[in-house]
Design an enzyme around this catalytic site. Structure first.
Site, PDB file in Angstrom:
ATOM      1  N   LEU A 107       0.862  -1.170   0.000  1.00 56.56           N
ATOM      2  CA  LEU A 107       0.000   0.000   0.000  1.00 56.56           C
ATOM      3  C   LEU A 107       0.905   1.228   0.000  1.00 56.56           C
ATOM      4  CD1 LEU A 107      -2.777  -0.877   2.624  1.00 56.56           C
ATOM      5  CD2 LEU A 107      -3.143  -0.399   0.200  1.00 56.56           C
ATOM      6  N   ASP A 108       0.449   2.301  -0.635  1.00 51.22           N
ATOM      7  CA  ASP A 108       1.247   3.519  -0.656  1.00 51.22           C
ATOM      8  C   ASP A 108       1.504   4.011   0.759  1.00 51.22           C
ATOM      9  OD1 ASP A 108       1.212   3.422  -3.387  1.00 51.22           O
ATOM     10  OD2 ASP A 108      -0.397   4.906  -3.616  1.00 51.22           O
ATOM     11  N   PHE A 109       2.570   4.788   0.909  1.00 48.36           N
ATOM     12  CA  PHE A 109       2.964   5.332   2.208  1.00 48.36           C
ATOM     13  C   PHE A 109       1.815   6.084   2.867  1.00 48.36           C
ATOM     14  CE2 PHE A 109       5.087   8.839   4.628  1.00 48.36           C
ATOM     15  CZ  PHE A 109       5.704   8.061   5.597  1.00 48.36           C
TER      16      PHE A 109
ATOM     17  N   SER B  62      -1.402   5.708   2.175  1.00 50.31           N
ATOM     18  CA  SER B  62      -2.642   4.932   2.179  1.00 50.31           C
ATOM     19  C   SER B  62      -2.692   4.042   3.413  1.00 50.31           C
ATOM     20  CB  SER B  62      -2.746   4.078   0.912  1.00 50.31           C
ATOM     21  OG  SER B  62      -2.773   4.885  -0.241  1.00 50.31           O
TER      22      SER B  62
ATOM     23  N   HIS C   4       0.158   2.659  -7.813  1.00 47.85           N
ATOM     24  CA  HIS C   4      -0.737   3.805  -7.635  1.00 47.85           C
ATOM     25  C   HIS C   4      -1.968   3.704  -8.539  1.00 47.85           C
ATOM     26  CE1 HIS C   4       2.684   5.370  -5.520  1.00 47.85           C
ATOM     27  NE2 HIS C   4       3.373   5.640  -6.623  1.00 47.85           N
TER      28      HIS C   4
END
Length: 281
Positions: free
Chosen positions: A104-106, A108, A189
């Protein structure tokens, strides 16, 4: 039950599948006292004696599966050269080394599956098997029916067309809105880029489901081990996907388009995640 030799070695945690193949090819593995160099050789763990560099294989660790609610501004890796917090910081009391399945994105948050079952993790991440992932997303503005239809058909990004998505309206605020989006791909993303392609910036993103697993009541930073039912459902899902692909079938049919209903629907399961403070359901 017979297993491929390299799979047996990898299952003990001694080496990865690829490294196990190198050990076999270099003559460092014996079965019942005889050197074996042929990849794909099958062995019966309950009957055959396998040694690597003259030492018996130790019993494999039991498979461990857990779900973590990754907080915002935490790396979804086990280590970070920059010294930022990682998901490993939240696994207090977990004695077995587990690793995250996907990322997961930083900025998110939400559901992260972690396990020491390498084959299952690889299958879940493989794009051919199309395991669905669902996100609760706060976006700037309100999507029109036309924009939602675009996402459901697939949108063109710089790395190609996306597959069809399931998009559900959840809640509308004054200037922003909440959506529930399900995709079956895992590009970098991807969800953010999909929304940006139709003119809406993502303000907040929470993954709430992955395959048969749901985030449920976990607070950010909390984790829980999967129940036997959940673990079996996860393994069954992967087995079905792999078998379908091996038969040359589509792993998972495209998502059915939702019947549009008037107004804004707010599913009960989504209530916990909407708003500044999480609320238990």
């Amino acid at each position: 039950m017979e297993l491929r030799l390299q799979k047996l070695i990898a299952s003990t945690g001694l080496a990865s599948r690829r490294k196990a193949e190198m050990l076999i090819a270099s003559g460092r593995v014996t079965i019942n006292g005889k050197v074996v160099t042929e990849l794909g050789t099958k062995v019966d763990p309950g009957r055959d004696h396998v040694k690597v560099d003259g030492k018996h294989l130790t019993s494999a660790q039991p498979f461990v599966y857990l779900v973590l609610n990754k907080p915002k501004n935490v790396m979804s890796t086990l280590d970070d050269p920059g010294g930022r917090d990682t998901v490993k910081n939240f696994l207090h009391g977990v004695s077995v080394r587990v690793f995250p399945v996907g990322r997961l994105d930083f900025d998110s948050e939400g559901l992260m599956l972690m396990t020491n079952h390498g084959d299952l993790a690889q299958a879940l991440l493989h794009p051919r098997y199309h395991v669905p992932k669902t996100y609760l997303i706060k976006v700037k503005g309100v999507l029109t029916d036309s924009e939602i239809a675009q996402l459901q058909r697939g949108v063109k990004l710089e790395d190609g067309m996306t597959g069809p998505a399931v998009v559900k309206k959840v809640k509308r605020a004054e200037a922003n809105s909440w959506l529930e989006v399900t995709i079956r791909e895992g590009r970098k993303h991807q969800v953010k880029r999909m929304l940006e392609s139709v003119g809406h910036m993502v303000i907040k993103l929470i993954r709430i489901r992955m395959g048969p697993l749901a985030l449920g009541n976990l607070e950010p930073g909390e984790f829980r081990f999967l129940s036997d039912y959940e673990a079996n459902a996860l393994r069954e899902l992967v087995e079905q996907r792999v078998a379908s692909v091996e038969r040359g079938e589509e792993a998972m049919p495209g998502p059915k388009r939702l019947v549009r209903r008037a107004g804004w629907a707010r599913p009960v399961k989504a209530k916990k995640y909407v708003g500044k403070k999480a609320r238990r359901v």
